[in-house]
Design an enzyme around this catalytic site. Sequence first.
Site, PDB file in Angstrom:
ATOM      1  N   THR A   1       0.891  -1.207  -0.168  1.00  0.00           N
ATOM      2  CA  THR A   1       0.266   0.182   0.304  1.00  0.00           C
ATOM      3  C   THR A   1       0.979   1.112  -0.293  1.00  0.00           C
ATOM      4  OG1 THR A   1      -1.547   1.224   1.068  1.00  0.00           O
ATOM      5  CG2 THR A   1       0.038  -0.153   2.236  1.00  0.00           C
TER       6      THR A   1
ATOM      7  N   GLU B   1      -4.070  -3.251   5.284  1.00  0.00           N
ATOM      8  CA  GLU B   1      -3.277  -3.337   6.743  1.00  0.00           C
ATOM      9  C   GLU B   1      -4.820  -4.065   7.506  1.00  0.00           C
ATOM     10  OE1 GLU B   1      -3.755  -0.279   5.377  1.00  0.00           O
ATOM     11  OE2 GLU B   1      -1.798   0.303   5.866  1.00  0.00           O
TER      12      GLU B   1
ATOM     13  N   LYS C   1      -7.449   9.697  -2.947  1.00  0.00           N
ATOM     14  CA  LYS C   1      -7.697   8.660  -3.336  1.00  0.00           C
ATOM     15  C   LYS C   1      -8.383   8.679  -4.782  1.00  0.00           C
ATOM     16  CE  LYS C   1      -8.141   4.146  -1.433  1.00  0.00           C
ATOM     17  NZ  LYS C   1      -8.763   3.132  -0.681  1.00  0.00           N
TER      18      LYS C   1
ATOM     19  N   TRP D   1      -4.682   4.868  -4.706  1.00  0.00           N
ATOM     20  CA  TRP D   1      -3.542   5.700  -4.263  1.00  0.00           C
ATOM     21  C   TRP D   1      -2.896   7.170  -4.879  1.00  0.00           C
ATOM     22  CZ3 TRP D   1      -6.129   7.586   0.180  1.00  0.00           C
ATOM     23  CH2 TRP D   1      -6.898   6.638   1.014  1.00  0.00           C
TER      24      TRP D   1
END
Length: 537
Positions: free
Chosen positions: A177, A323, A432, A437
């Site tokens: 990420t 996460e 976003k 991202w």
Amino acid sequence: MMDYPLTLSAILERAGKYFGDMEIVSRRPDRSLYRYTFRDFYQRARRLAECLTAAGLKRGDRVATLMWNHSAHFEAYFGITAAGGVLHPLNLRLHPDEIAYIVNHAQDRFLIVDEVLLPVLEKIESQIKLERIFVVRHGQPAQPGPYEDYEQWLQQASGHFEPPRLSEHDGASMCFTSGTTGNPKGVLYSHRALVLHSFMQASADACALSQRDVLLIGSSMFHVNAWGFPYTAAMVGAKLVFPGSQLDAASLLELMEQEHVTITCAVPTVWLTMLALLDERGTHWKLPQDVRILCGGTAPPESLIRGLDRHGFHIIHSWGMTETSPMATVSRLRPSMSTWQEEKQYEVRTKQGWPLPFVDVRITTPDGEAPCDGTTPGEIEVRGPWVAAGYYNAPASKDRWTSDGWFRTGDVATMDAEGCIKIVDRSKDLIKSGGEWISSADLENALMSHPSVREAAVIAAPHVKWQERPLAVVQLKSGASATPDELRAFLGAKFAKWQLPDDFVFVSELPHTSTGKLLKMELRKEYANWQWSGSDK
Ligand code: AMP
């Protein structure tokens, strides 16, 4: 009770044993549909496990995939893990330098790649070291060249595979990420986390996934394991539909109609286009009614939830992160709300909702835990059995976890007296766009290395289609000049095209705090109604 390990291998065995006749439909690059069964999938996943073992794969070794949403990727989800390896799907939309960094950081040993994605591989090959590369050709004959053919490789398997005994704490999958700045961070999911997430996801008040469902995998398989759905579908024996590389609204709608899809998933950007398509067609169409849509990644606007309801498409709004595997909360109406006015019901459904079982959520302010009054904002902190306890080999990022073991999400929310959370802001400096991202800080740093730029701020400005897009607010050095096209070309060397700011605003000064920090809040307010200059904006 027995200490029975919660592993994906148990899910694979179950899928092969009890759901052999269940169908899997997968779209090939030429748009034709390939159909086979869970029995075929099971055998092929085990063949892959056997071949990987023969190739020297050791427990915990990473196997990267560079693939779209299709049946061979689904086989990799289970074949790699059955051999004790870690599936590592690569986000093919990232800049080649970022993909190369990720492959190297994860120390991937092998790669399985779609033939149509070889141009992406070619851009990174000089920067990475892989032992073997296998090309998936979707029924097309093998080609001579530097890489091995995936089908020919699988044919070398004897069909007799003795699965290794795995611990539920072994790594099974890994996704990266974006950080606010610097390199992407890896999350290593354990078998246990993915199995428990699957139980939760199938439960009635989450997605109620069962063998009576037809599930279309509409979110990318390189994004948090397609939100965990491939694992859950194999566990419950739901029919699976894979759209290949065609993840746009029109292609998804076509499959929904043809295959009588009952449940699917994708980010709001896809559903915004879908709603426009459905509105154009009116309400007379052949789609099955009551399609559930797991929707998250960004907040779906109320008008979208309402609009899709009119067509029998019902958004299940969920919040989560890479996460958190990803589902952490879900916004389902409670029975006591069934008599509420429609307005109030929609208000609840636009909130991020209630924590799922075993997910603890608290809202923290600099003065301690926020009161559950629905108005005091604070950062969401989360913990649970499918929440990451750290990033992969990134000790410098330890500060994302509190000393008492909670993960700091960087999302700012309120919580009401019933425990329902509503995201109101983001403390992490990220944009976003369509579910992907973009780092403001990285763009700003790059812009400020341009010889004409004195200072630059990149903020998220609202966008009808992508929800957010980057807007650069730039102060040039005195006497210097630069055009938006020049700055865009300058950034183009380092960033993927879709990450570049759509517009540049030139100002004589940027707002700062007394300590000299950029006042981004002020800029976000000032450009909250920005009119984008491009054609589809
Ligand atoms: P990712 O790790 O790429 O899945 O992104 C996770 C982040 O996306 C979260 O920390 C939020 O900022 C945002 N996000 C995910 N789901 C939602 C949602 N339902 N509403 C608002 N933001 C969301």
